[in-house]
Design a protein around this motif. Structure first.
Motif, PDB file in Angstrom:
ATOM      1  N   LEU A 121      -5.702   1.106  -5.753  1.00  0.00           N
ATOM      2  CA  LEU A 121      -6.548   2.015  -4.980  1.00  0.00           C
ATOM      3  C   LEU A 121      -6.831   1.452  -3.592  1.00  0.00           C
ATOM      4  CD1 LEU A 121      -8.358   4.471  -4.625  1.00  0.00           C
ATOM      5  CD2 LEU A 121     -10.172   3.221  -5.833  1.00  0.00           C
ATOM      6  N   LEU A 122      -7.205   0.187  -3.526  1.00  0.00           N
ATOM      7  CA  LEU A 122      -7.508  -0.424  -2.229  1.00  0.00           C
ATOM      8  C   LEU A 122      -6.284  -0.465  -1.323  1.00  0.00           C
ATOM      9  CD1 LEU A 122      -9.877  -3.276  -3.410  1.00  0.00           C
ATOM     10  CD2 LEU A 122     -10.472  -1.499  -1.755  1.00  0.00           C
ATOM     11  N   LEU A 123      -5.109  -0.734  -1.896  1.00  0.00           N
ATOM     12  CA  LEU A 123      -3.893  -0.735  -1.089  1.00  0.00           C
ATOM     13  C   LEU A 123      -3.641   0.637  -0.478  1.00  0.00           C
ATOM     14  CD1 LEU A 123      -1.376  -2.885  -3.188  1.00  0.00           C
ATOM     15  CD2 LEU A 123      -2.564  -3.523  -1.093  1.00  0.00           C
ATOM     16  N   SER A 124      -4.006   1.688  -1.194  1.00  0.00           N
ATOM     17  CA  SER A 124      -3.795   3.039  -0.664  1.00  0.00           C
ATOM     18  C   SER A 124      -4.870   3.446   0.328  1.00  0.00           C
ATOM     19  CB  SER A 124      -3.763   4.051  -1.816  1.00  0.00           C
ATOM     20  OG  SER A 124      -5.050   4.245  -2.376  1.00  0.00           O
ATOM     21  N   GLU A 125      -6.001   2.712   0.377  1.00  0.00           N
ATOM     22  CA  GLU A 125      -7.143   3.104   1.198  1.00  0.00           C
ATOM     23  C   GLU A 125      -7.271   2.345   2.513  1.00  0.00           C
ATOM     24  OE1 GLU A 125     -10.600   4.616  -1.869  1.00  0.00           O
ATOM     25  OE2 GLU A 125     -10.421   2.461  -1.492  1.00  0.00           O
ATOM     26  N   ILE A 126      -6.867   1.083   2.552  1.00  0.00           N
ATOM     27  CA  ILE A 126      -7.304   0.234   3.661  1.00  0.00           C
ATOM     28  C   ILE A 126      -6.428   0.319   4.898  1.00  0.00           C
ATOM     29  CG2 ILE A 126      -8.431  -1.403   2.114  1.00  0.00           C
ATOM     30  CD1 ILE A 126      -6.077  -3.294   2.445  1.00  0.00           C
ATOM     31  N   PHE A 127      -5.195   0.834   4.793  1.00  0.00           N
ATOM     32  CA  PHE A 127      -4.294   0.787   5.936  1.00  0.00           C
ATOM     33  C   PHE A 127      -4.362   2.063   6.770  1.00  0.00           C
ATOM     34  CE2 PHE A 127      -2.093  -1.961   2.769  1.00  0.00           C
ATOM     35  CZ  PHE A 127      -2.345  -3.158   3.422  1.00  0.00           C
ATOM     36  N   PRO A 128      -4.314   1.941   8.118  1.00  0.00           N
ATOM     37  CA  PRO A 128      -4.304   3.130   8.970  1.00  0.00           C
ATOM     38  C   PRO A 128      -3.030   3.935   8.758  1.00  0.00           C
ATOM     39  CG  PRO A 128      -3.900   1.150  10.260  1.00  0.00           C
ATOM     40  CD  PRO A 128      -4.307   0.695   8.887  1.00  0.00           C
ATOM     41  N   LEU A 129      -3.121   5.210   9.094  1.00  0.00           N
ATOM     42  CA  LEU A 129      -2.055   6.153   8.764  1.00  0.00           C
ATOM     43  C   LEU A 129      -0.679   5.701   9.231  1.00  0.00           C
ATOM     44  CD1 LEU A 129      -1.131   8.931   7.764  1.00  0.00           C
ATOM     45  CD2 LEU A 129      -1.785   9.865   9.986  1.00  0.00           C
ATOM     46  N   LYS A 130      -0.565   5.303  10.494  1.00  0.00           N
ATOM     47  CA  LYS A 130       0.754   5.023  11.061  1.00  0.00           C
ATOM     48  C   LYS A 130       1.443   3.853  10.370  1.00  0.00           C
ATOM     49  CE  LYS A 130       3.964   5.521  14.296  1.00  0.00           C
ATOM     50  NZ  LYS A 130       4.686   6.751  14.583  1.00  0.00           N
ATOM     51  N   ILE A 131       0.692   2.865   9.923  1.00  0.00           N
ATOM     52  CA  ILE A 131       1.322   1.710   9.281  1.00  0.00           C
ATOM     53  C   ILE A 131       1.118   1.719   7.768  1.00  0.00           C
ATOM     54  CG2 ILE A 131       0.972   0.286  11.322  1.00  0.00           C
ATOM     55  CD1 ILE A 131      -1.112  -1.278   9.465  1.00  0.00           C
ATOM     56  N   ARG A 132       0.589   2.818   7.226  1.00  0.00           N
ATOM     57  CA  ARG A 132       0.215   2.806   5.813  1.00  0.00           C
ATOM     58  C   ARG A 132       1.397   2.470   4.916  1.00  0.00           C
ATOM     59  NH1 ARG A 132      -3.274   7.542   5.089  1.00  0.00           N
ATOM     60  NH2 ARG A 132      -4.678   6.188   6.260  1.00  0.00           N
ATOM     61  N   SER A 133       2.506   3.160   5.081  1.00  0.00           N
ATOM     62  CA  SER A 133       3.663   2.894   4.228  1.00  0.00           C
ATOM     63  C   SER A 133       4.315   1.555   4.556  1.00  0.00           C
ATOM     64  CB  SER A 133       4.686   4.018   4.351  1.00  0.00           C
ATOM     65  OG  SER A 133       4.189   5.199   3.771  1.00  0.00           O
ATOM     66  N   PHE A 134       4.381   1.206   5.849  1.00  0.00           N
ATOM     67  CA  PHE A 134       4.931  -0.101   6.246  1.00  0.00           C
ATOM     68  C   PHE A 134       4.126  -1.232   5.613  1.00  0.00           C
ATOM     69  CE2 PHE A 134       4.377  -3.644   9.287  1.00  0.00           C
ATOM     70  CZ  PHE A 134       5.665  -4.170   9.264  1.00  0.00           C
ATOM     71  N   ALA A 135       2.803  -1.153   5.743  1.00  0.00           N
ATOM     72  CA  ALA A 135       1.947  -2.208   5.199  1.00  0.00           C
ATOM     73  C   ALA A 135       1.985  -2.215   3.682  1.00  0.00           C
ATOM     74  CB  ALA A 135       0.513  -2.017   5.697  1.00  0.00           C
ATOM     75  N   MET A 136       1.986  -1.022   3.071  1.00  0.00           N
ATOM     76  CA  MET A 136       2.109  -0.955   1.614  1.00  0.00           C
ATOM     77  C   MET A 136       3.405  -1.617   1.154  1.00  0.00           C
ATOM     78  SD  MET A 136      -0.153   0.521  -0.506  1.00  0.00           S
ATOM     79  CE  MET A 136       0.751   1.401  -1.781  1.00  0.00           C
ATOM     80  N   GLY A 137       4.487  -1.372   1.888  1.00  0.00           N
ATOM     81  CA  GLY A 137       5.754  -1.985   1.523  1.00  0.00           C
ATOM     82  C   GLY A 137       5.689  -3.499   1.559  1.00  0.00           C
TER      83      GLY A 137
END
Length: 473
Positions: free
Chosen positions: A389-405
């Motif tokens: 849940l936190l991984l899906s919440e904490i990153f800003p939109l533009k880098i969300r998938s990059f950071a999740m990866g």
């Protein structure tokens, strides 16, 4: 005119999102997307029961046995690192559709593989899909869910993961009892996963794209149309203003690649995400889910009794995540994480003490089983769903998938390392000292949470981003 966001305009109080046809639509979107989690759980859990007949049928050596088990996790690490960028470029929905196709191919190839080499290759393909789903599905769920319901919606994916693992344990037992004399019985166990893979593929064809991804790519009218499918009309209009403001700001900032590591507040978020991903693995949950039967045998159970007892790990994993879903929107994220790490520290110490100091009496394996099951329940009721849940919440939109990866890559590599070293570690030291090591890592989890992890409960994704950006700029 360029639209800017500021603390006063982002994260303001939104109209309540009451019940209606949009609520039913949102529930359907969440249900279909979480078939990715179900496949995640089944494909990682099925090896627990399939390994013995597979070993005999394909003449696996200890080395090739370990390779067949762990290669899925290495594939997941690669998938988690790569698929996030695909989701950024082509959309969350299209990426999940692609993953569904890969799940089908990997499942059919694994079930039909005539040699261990081909089995390993197709399990790597499956792992790629598992890692991709772990990076993409939580992001998709977070971006379609209203802030006040996001915790429950996103953690349903974790519920489906543990349900998939439990289903694998039960289905393995049923199939083995029905066709245990057939040398290729393990193929049926693996083949079952093709059913939810097709369900994910067909279901996602009718699901919408993430409204936040659409806004990021300048498709505001499409984003609003999607929001109106899953929100009340007034709520959709108000929420769209927030999404548009942050999307414009992120486009101007040109975030979304390695250059962002030079930005202090983004770097801190990635460290938090990667740290949580590492900690969730090294607290030992997947050692139980992958090697639970062997661990119980080492504690004193017979082979048959250990196989039956291992299903309790799956059952209490499901019960734990159910309890977590009921609590996650009522208790702050940090409080649940701190409580979870503290509780599993105690349970690891007790498991280690029982294994090392308890005499070999008839009750010993049942004591170990009870404590291990308690660990699984607490872990899946607190830390397990909260990390995703936190991984899906904490990153800003533009880098969300990059950071999740990036974070999922760390998570899966940590899991792969644990999977490789756990059996020889137990063989060399015994299960007791291993659990003492897990306890020490759990203490680190308490310290990491207390000093690094931010609170996200009750805030929109855009509101949290704005506050964190200001605090750590």
């Amino acid at each position: 005119m360029t639209l800017k966001s500021d603390p006063a305009s982002v994260g303001t109080t939104l109209p309540p999102d009451g019940p209606g046809t949009h609520s039913r639509r949102l529930r359907m979107v969440v249900f279909v997307a979480t078939f990715g989690g179900l496949l995640f759980g089944y494909d990682t859990g099925v090896i627990n029961g399939a390994l013995s007949p597979m070993k005999a049928d394909l003449s696996l050596t200890p080395f090739t046995e370990g390779l067949v088990v762990s290669i899925l996790i290495f594939g997941a690490a690669v998938g988690g690192a790569i698929v996030g960028k695909l989701a950024d470029k082509y959309g969350r929905r299209r990426t999940i559709l692609l993953l569904a196709v890969i799940f089908v191919v990997g499942t059919l190839g694994s079930a039909a593989a005539p040699t261990w080499q081909l089995l390993a290759a197709f399990r790597f393909v499956l792992g790629f899909a598992v890692g991709g789903a772990s990076a993409t599905v939580p992001v998709y769920l977070a971006e379609v869910s209203p802030a006040e319901k996001r915790g429950g919606m996103v953690t349903r994916n974790e519920f489906m993961i543990v349900t998939g693992q439990f289903a694998a344990f039960v289905i393995n037992a049923i199939i083995y009892n029905a066709w245990g004399d057939f040398a290729g019985v393990w193929r049926f166990m693996l083949l079952v996963a093709v059913l939810p893979a097709f369900a994910l593929l067909l279901g996602m064809l009718r699901m919408p794209e993430s409204p936040r991804w659409l806004a990021e790519h300048g498709r505001d009218s499409d984003a609003l149309a999607v929001l109106k499918q899953v929100r009340s009309a007034a709520r959709a209009e108000a929420e769209m203003a927030e999404v548009r403001a942050l999307a414009e700001e992120d486009r101007e900032a040109r975030t979304g690649d390695w250059s962002n590591l030079g930005v202090r507040w983004i770097r801190r978020l990635i460290v938090i995400g990667a740290g949580l991903g590492m900690l969730i693995q090294f607290t030992g949950i997947n050692a139980i889910m992958y090697y639970g039967t062997q661990l119980l045998e080492n504690s004193g159970f017979s082979n048959n009794a250990a196989t039956i007892a291992n299903t309790l790990n799956g059952l209490f994993s499901v019960l734990g995540i159910t309890a977590g879903i009921l609590l996650i929107n009522k208790i702050n994220r940090r409080a649940m994480l701190l409580g979870g790490f503290a509780a599993i520290t105690v349970l690891h110490v007790l498991v280690g003490a029982a294994a090392v100091f308890m005499p070999d009496v008839a009750a010993k394996p049942y004591v170990v089983l009870t404590l291990v099951v308690a660990f699984v329940f607490v872990m899946q009721g607190t830390i397990g769903p909260l990390v995703w849940l936190l991984l899906s919440e904490i990153f800003p939109l533009k880098i969300r998938s990059f950071a999740m990866g990036m974070c999922v890559l760390v998570l899966w590599l940590s899991g792969a390392i644990l999977t490789l070293v756990f059996p020889p570690f137990v063989a060399a030291l015994g299960p007791g000292p291993v659990f003492f090591v897990f306890a020490g890592i759990s203490v680190l989890g308490v310290l990491f949470t207390a000093t690094m992890v931010p609170e996200t409960r009750g805030r929109s994704l855009e509101e949290f981003e704005n506050e964190f950006r200001v605090k750590y700029r």
